[in-house]
Every structure is written in C-alpha cells, then in structure tokens.
Design a protein around this motif. Structure first.
Motif, PDB file in Angstrom:
ATOM      1  N   UNK A  26       0.814  -1.395  -0.021  1.00 54.80           N
ATOM      2  CA  UNK A  26      -0.131   0.000  -0.090  1.00 54.80           C
ATOM      3  C   UNK A  26       0.887   1.221  -0.064  1.00 54.80           C
ATOM      4  N   UNK A  27       0.561   2.103  -0.763  1.00 52.83           N
ATOM      5  CA  UNK A  27       1.656   3.280  -0.874  1.00 52.83           C
ATOM      6  C   UNK A  27       2.707   2.898  -1.398  1.00 52.83           C
ATOM      7  N   UNK A  28       3.816   2.840  -0.862  1.00 54.86           N
ATOM      8  CA  UNK A  28       5.213   2.514  -0.965  1.00 54.86           C
ATOM      9  C   UNK A  28       5.713   1.587  -0.016  1.00 54.86           C
ATOM     10  N   UNK A  29       4.745   0.848   0.735  1.00 55.72           N
ATOM     11  CA  UNK A  29       5.084   0.046   1.735  1.00 55.72           C
ATOM     12  C   UNK A  29       4.482  -1.304   1.653  1.00 55.72           C
ATOM     13  N   UNK A  30       5.424  -2.325   2.342  1.00 49.61           N
ATOM     14  CA  UNK A  30       4.705  -3.737   2.542  1.00 49.61           C
ATOM     15  C   UNK A  30       4.054  -3.759   3.523  1.00 49.61           C
ATOM     16  N   UNK A  31       2.525  -4.272   3.488  1.00 43.47           N
ATOM     17  CA  UNK A  31       1.867  -4.291   4.598  1.00 43.47           C
ATOM     18  C   UNK A  31       1.591  -5.335   5.054  1.00 43.47           C
ATOM     19  N   UNK A  32       1.702  -6.626   4.154  1.00 45.63           N
ATOM     20  CA  UNK A  32       1.467  -8.023   4.658  1.00 45.63           C
ATOM     21  C   UNK A  32       2.018  -9.176   3.838  1.00 45.63           C
ATOM     22  N   UNK A  33       2.608 -10.221   4.426  1.00 48.34           N
ATOM     23  CA  UNK A  33       3.099 -11.296   3.667  1.00 48.34           C
ATOM     24  C   UNK A  33       2.443 -12.695   4.250  1.00 48.34           C
ATOM     25  N   UNK A  34       2.271 -13.601   3.424  1.00 47.76           N
ATOM     26  CA  UNK A  34       1.625 -14.667   3.906  1.00 47.76           C
ATOM     27  C   UNK A  34       1.155 -15.789   2.963  1.00 47.76           C
ATOM     28  N   UNK A  35       0.386 -16.432   3.165  1.00 47.90           N
ATOM     29  CA  UNK A  35      -0.103 -17.412   2.043  1.00 47.90           C
ATOM     30  C   UNK A  35      -1.361 -16.813   1.561  1.00 47.90           C
ATOM     31  N   UNK A  36      -1.665 -17.136   0.244  1.00 47.45           N
ATOM     32  CA  UNK A  36      -2.393 -16.587  -0.695  1.00 47.45           C
ATOM     33  C   UNK A  36      -3.911 -16.327  -0.058  1.00 47.45           C
ATOM     34  N   UNK A  37      -4.144 -17.629   0.318  1.00 49.79           N
ATOM     35  CA  UNK A  37      -5.780 -17.715   0.838  1.00 49.79           C
ATOM     36  C   UNK A  37      -5.992 -16.834   1.874  1.00 49.79           C
ATOM     37  N   UNK A  38      -5.098 -16.793   2.845  1.00 51.27           N
ATOM     38  CA  UNK A  38      -5.181 -16.044   4.066  1.00 51.27           C
ATOM     39  C   UNK A  38      -5.184 -14.597   3.478  1.00 51.27           C
ATOM     40  N   UNK A  39      -4.391 -14.051   2.730  1.00 52.84           N
ATOM     41  CA  UNK A  39      -4.339 -12.667   2.358  1.00 52.84           C
ATOM     42  C   UNK A  39      -5.583 -12.163   1.446  1.00 52.84           C
ATOM     43  N   UNK A  40      -6.050 -13.141   0.494  1.00 49.99           N
ATOM     44  CA  UNK A  40      -7.142 -12.684  -0.092  1.00 49.99           C
ATOM     45  C   UNK A  40      -8.448 -12.434   0.948  1.00 49.99           C
ATOM     46  N   UNK A  41      -8.420 -13.186   1.980  1.00 50.18           N
ATOM     47  CA  UNK A  41      -9.607 -12.931   2.940  1.00 50.18           C
ATOM     48  C   UNK A  41      -9.392 -11.736   3.599  1.00 50.18           C
ATOM     49  N   UNK A  42      -8.324 -11.293   4.140  1.00 44.28           N
ATOM     50  CA  UNK A  42      -7.680 -10.293   4.788  1.00 44.28           C
ATOM     51  C   UNK A  42      -8.133  -9.093   3.819  1.00 44.28           C
ATOM     52  N   UNK A  43      -7.706  -9.050   2.580  1.00 45.50           N
ATOM     53  CA  UNK A  43      -7.800  -7.906   1.846  1.00 45.50           C
ATOM     54  C   UNK A  43      -8.609  -8.206   0.702  1.00 45.50           C
ATOM     55  N   UNK A  44      -9.932  -8.296   0.875  1.00 42.19           N
ATOM     56  CA  UNK A  44     -10.935  -8.469  -0.509  1.00 42.19           C
ATOM     57  C   UNK A  44     -10.840  -7.381  -1.281  1.00 42.19           C
ATOM     58  N   UNK A  45     -10.769  -6.215  -0.911  1.00 38.18           N
ATOM     59  CA  UNK A  45     -11.043  -5.268  -1.942  1.00 38.18           C
ATOM     60  C   UNK A  45      -9.646  -4.628  -2.480  1.00 38.18           C
ATOM     61  N   UNK A  46      -8.588  -5.286  -2.229  1.00 35.30           N
ATOM     62  CA  UNK A  46      -7.473  -4.992  -2.893  1.00 35.30           C
ATOM     63  C   UNK A  46      -6.964  -5.392  -4.241  1.00 35.30           C
ATOM     64  N   UNK A  47      -6.501  -4.473  -5.133  1.00 38.61           N
ATOM     65  CA  UNK A  47      -6.156  -4.891  -6.588  1.00 38.61           C
ATOM     66  C   UNK A  47      -5.275  -6.233  -6.638  1.00 38.61           C
ATOM     67  N   UNK A  48      -5.451  -7.154  -7.285  1.00 45.60           N
ATOM     68  CA  UNK A  48      -4.641  -8.478  -7.213  1.00 45.60           C
ATOM     69  C   UNK A  48      -3.789  -8.447  -8.544  1.00 45.60           C
ATOM     70  N   UNK A  49      -2.707  -8.976  -8.198  1.00 50.49           N
ATOM     71  CA  UNK A  49      -1.853  -9.290  -9.456  1.00 50.49           C
ATOM     72  C   UNK A  49      -1.595 -11.010  -9.379  1.00 50.49           C
ATOM     73  N   UNK A  50      -1.798 -11.614 -10.208  1.00 47.33           N
ATOM     74  CA  UNK A  50      -1.536 -13.016 -10.177  1.00 47.33           C
ATOM     75  C   UNK A  50      -0.285 -13.392 -10.918  1.00 47.33           C
ATOM     76  N   UNK A  51       0.865 -13.771 -10.094  1.00 40.67           N
ATOM     77  CA  UNK A  51       1.992 -14.075 -10.709  1.00 40.67           C
ATOM     78  C   UNK A  51       2.304 -15.310 -11.047  1.00 40.67           C
ATOM     79  N   UNK A  52       1.004 -16.415 -10.933  1.00 38.69           N
ATOM     80  CA  UNK A  52       1.094 -17.356 -11.513  1.00 38.69           C
ATOM     81  C   UNK A  52       2.319 -18.384 -11.232  1.00 38.69           C
ATOM     82  N   UNK A  53       2.544 -18.524  -9.908  1.00 39.23           N
ATOM     83  CA  UNK A  53       3.794 -19.318  -9.664  1.00 39.23           C
ATOM     84  C   UNK A  53       5.010 -18.992  -9.677  1.00 39.23           C
TER      85      UNK A  53
END
Length: 460
Positions: A26-53
C-alpha cells in the motif's frame, strides 16, 4: 496491490521462503506477507496481481556502478587496467558532454531495472557528466539510487604520473564543493529515492588533506563514501612506498572507514586489513566480473565473510564487465571462489543472494528500508519467471536463481510501490528511444575522442 500465487524469498532474519505466497503493498510500503488464501480473505478489496507461480525476491542492490560507462561499453576489451584507463576509458569520458551523461545514465538504468536491480550506488560522477541530468534520469526512471560525485585534486593514478586525460581533471572547488551543492539540491529527492554520496578517486588522485576534509563533511551531513581501493597491485605498492601503509591503514588514517563507507574491489589486502574492515563495519563491494576481465586478481571474499566483513556485490561498468545484470554477476560470485579455493562449499548460492540484497542494503545504510521483503519495509520487489528451459526443474529456487537464471527472466519490477517493469517491458522509459539515443551519442563521442573500435578479425 496484492501479489498472489508466488514463491516468495523473503530474505528476512529467518530467511523464510513462502510457497503459494502473497504480498500486499500500500502506497510505497509492504503491509502484509503470507499465504495467498489468508491474504485474499484479509484484503478482499485490494487490486490483485496473479504472478502464476513465479518467484518474488527483494529488489537487487548493485553497490558499484559507473553510469557514464554504459555509453562506452566494449571500448577497451582485453587490456590491463592502467592501459585500459589511460588509452581508452579516460579519453572517452574526458570528451563527455552533459547530454552524453544523461543518455548513458538512461541506458544503464534501463538495463538494471529490466534485469532486477532496483537500487544502485553510482561510484564516481565527474562534473562534466552533468549531475543534474543524471539525477533527473533516476527520478524519471523510478529507480532508487545513491549518486556519488567525484572528489579529487591530483591528476595521476597510483604509480603512473600525469595519466589522466585533461578533460577528467577537477579541482577541490569543482569536485568537493560541487558534490556538497548537489547534496543540498538532490538529497532525499524523488520521495527519498535519491541520496548523494562522496566518490573520491583512488589514492594518488586525492591528497590526504582533501580526503580528511571530505570525511569531515561526510560525518557532518551523514553522507556515504565510496571509493576504489586495492584494485591492482600498483595501488598497494603506491601506498607502501609513499606512506608506508597498507590500503586499509591508509584509508583509516584519512577517515575513510566506517559503516557508511563502501570500498570497492579490495583485492590486494593483508590479513590485518580484513580484520580492521570488520571492526569498523566497512563494506566491501565485490566485483568478480570486472576483476576477472581486467586480471586484477581475486578478492578474498571467503576470508572476509568469515571475519565478519559486510560483503556486497557490484557489476562495475560497461568497459570492465560489459553488462549491468546483477543476476549474472551472482553466478560468478558463487563459482569463482570455489575454483580458487578448490572447496565447493565456499560461498554458496544463499550467501551470494544475501550479498545482492540485504548486505547491499546494509552497505547503503538502508537495511531497515530495503533488502528484504518484510512488513513495514519499502515495496521494492522483483518477479522472476523460472518457467524456462534453462531453469527447469527448480527444486531449490535460490539455486535456480543464482546458478541458472539471468536478468532476462525478470517479469516485473516494483520500486517504491510503483510498477516500473511489467511483463518484461519498461513502463517509465521508452526502451527503443533510449537505444537510439545511446547509439547516436556514442558515435559522436568516439569521433570527438579520435577513437575507432573495430573487430580484430577482418570485416568484409
């Protein structure tokens, strides 16, 4: 932005690797790291970029770069250092204009960004290259940079008298005071992406009095210092004959050691020199391609690491390396010392990746901001596609990155939260325009310098 479905090499203190991982900026900082499923649940409105592995790593940090030498790439192949400097490199650089400096900086920065380098330390900007234009190129590109302006007051190199091209000679007033002016103007610019350092010439090009004056200013303004030292045996001989000191003892005598000093090459050192580097927390920038190509020698990296020296990595310049791809540099850094020591366990891939990331951040005094992917740090990251023939299979992504990959596998680059490379394409600069401009400026530069480079074999 939420980057999902990645393998993330965090480079945090535990050196965690997260599979099926996600990272939120968010802005110029990292605000979260973790497993994909967990962060999708925590940030449902965030724009997503699927890096596909694909692989996500911290932005790479190149601690020794000559921006002006991209324009003279390949000008002095297969020559020893002093001839290389005096007959080709200084002659060409002594004919630079400010526009040449801008064109060369854009070429160099574009190459670094596309190959995963997000932060670099420029080692020695001469006044004639045009500091303002080069800082502008950094600002436009989106890169993060420490720009070191040259400091000098003698036009010689070590044991060779009157070696410098007259176009490269500067006075204390032009160099030292010029860097101070640029520090006042550019320090912290571009959302703190630009920092200004001192880049004094090698001993023989600077009087001890000027070194000490510069070191005093560095302490007053909390500025970094970077300098070539002990690159060739002539450097060691000069310091011993002139001052009866080893390279590191001389550097200490004029105030050049410390946690914000990056000394480059550092090949011709004593054991005591290495102990002192560790004690003073002085960084060594290891440049294996340049040192090998110029036959300067091999830096004692294994001994330095065992002694606790912070060792980072650098590509150097277009005439001494011919590319600015830090991923390619990592492989040589890993295999060179194995061959020299005949020990395959020396300098493993993991250590080299540390040199190119967190050690580089520490060298610049930015280890709390960049160099690893952790919550609260700046959003500087690189997405690498290992789905290539030469990187398949990839049971250990660190090994694949260091031993098999090149900068050509870089898919996306983010600096300060801004996407600057996407699907391998520069977004902040026009790549074709940069290439055309560089060719035009190089052609005119060679003509002004009276140098004509041709293949050694007959051209029909």
């Amino acid at each position: 932005m939420l980057f999902q479905n990645a393998t993330i090499i965090t480079m945090n203190a535990a050196r965690d690797i997260i599979t099926d991982g996600a990272l939120v900026t968010q802005d110029n900082r990292i605000v979260a790291l973790g497993k994909t499923r967990e962060l999708l649940e925590r940030y449902p409105d965030e724009e997503t970029i699927d890096v596909d592995g694909k692989l996500i790593i911290p932005g790479l940090i190149d601690t020794h770069v000559h921006l002006a030498q991209a324009l003279i790439r390949g000008c002095a192949d297969d020559m020893e250092l002093i001839q290389w400097l005096c007959d080709r490199v200084w002659v060409l650089q002594g004919n630079f204009t400010h526009d040449d400096g801008y064109a060369s900086a854009r070429l160099c920065i574009a190459e670094m960004l596309k190959s995963g380098t997000t932060t670099f330390l420029e080692s020695m900007l001469a006044h004639r290259y045009g500091f303002d234009g080069i800082a502008q190129a950094v600002e436009e590109s989106g890169a993060r940079a420490c720009l070191a302006g040259i400091v000098m007051d003698i036009g010689t190199y070590a044991t060779k008298d009157n070696a410098m091209h007259p176009g490269m000679i500067e006075s204390r007033e032009t160099s030292l005071l010029g860097v101070l002016d640029m520090h006042s103007k550019w320090q912290g610019a571009a959302n703190d992406r630009i920092h200004v350092w001192f880049g004094p010439r090698t001993p023989g090009g600077v009087t001890p009095e000027l070194y000490r004056e510069m070191s005093g200013y560095a302490r007053q303004r909390d500025m970094g210092i970077t300098m070539h030292l002990a690159e060739v045996e002539a450097d060691k001989i000069f310091l011993q004959e002139r001052y009866s000191l080893s390279p590191v003892d001389f550097a200490e005598s004029v105030g050049l050691l410390g946690p914000k000093s990056v000394l480059v090459h550092m090949i011709w050192l004593t054991d005591a020199d290495i102990v002192k580097l560790a004690a003073t927390r002085t960084t060594v920038s290891h440049n294996p391609s340049s040192n090998s190509k110029l036959a300067s020698g091999v830096c004692k990296v294994p001994q330095m690491l065992l002694s606790g020296v912070n060792v980072a990595l650098g590509c150097d310049g277009g005439p001494s390396n011919n590319d600015y791809d830090l991923i390619r540099e990592m492989k040589l850094a890993a295999i060179l010392h194995k061959g020299v020591t005949r020990d395959p366990l020396i300098v493993p891939a993991e250590t080299v990746l540390e040199m190119a990331t967190i050690n580089g951040a520490r060298a610049l005094g930015l280890e709390h901001e960049i160099g690893s992917l952790e919550v609260g740090k700046k959003a500087d990251l690189v997405v690498i596609d290992l789905n290539r023939l030469h990187t398949t299979p990839s049971p250990n992504p660190v090994s694949s990155l260091v031993y098999a990959a090149t900068g050509g596998e870089v898919d996306m680059v983010v600096v300060d939260g801004q996407v600057v490379v996407e699907q391998g394409t520069l977004l902040t600069m026009d790549e074709q325009e940069i290439i055309e401009q560089a060719r035009e400026h190089a052609s005119l530069l060679y003509r002004r310098a009276g140098i004509d480079i041709k293949p050694k074999w007959p051209v029909r």
